[in-house]
Design a protein around this motif. Sequence first.
Motif, short mmCIF file in Angstrom:
data_model
loop_
_atom_site.label_atom_id
_atom_site.label_comp_id
_atom_site.label_asym_id
_atom_site.label_seq_id
_atom_site.Cartn_x
_atom_site.Cartn_y
_atom_site.Cartn_z
N LEU A 1 0.82 -1.12 -0.15
CA LEU A 1 -0.04 0.03 -0.19
C LEU A 1 0.93 1.30 0.03
O LEU A 1 0.45 2.19 -0.69
N ILE B 1 0.68 3.96 -2.99
CA ILE B 1 0.22 5.15 -2.49
C ILE B 1 1.21 6.31 -2.95
O ILE B 1 1.13 7.56 -3.46
N TYR C 1 1.26 7.02 -6.54
CA TYR C 1 0.12 7.49 -6.90
C TYR C 1 0.15 9.10 -6.88
O TYR C 1 -0.15 9.97 -7.43
N THR C 2 0.82 9.49 -5.87
CA THR C 2 1.19 10.78 -5.43
C THR C 2 2.60 11.30 -6.10
O THR C 2 2.69 12.55 -6.06
#
Length: 63
Positions: free
Chosen positions: A11, A15, A18-19
Amino acid sequence: MAWGGFVLAILAQYIGLYTLEEPFYVKGYYAIAGAFLIVSCLVLQKTIRDNEEDAVYLNPTEE
């Protein structure tokens, strides 16, 4: 506990992807590299476990 750490690490990796402020192809490269690393770790763990089980079943007198 080990599965929780594994899921948390995955995760955190995705994440972070994604950022990440990079073009999509860079994110894709990192995502595929991360997925390959995850799969290769699982295959390595299974291979080591299977080899240990084979050693126990094929040579039961050594223990």
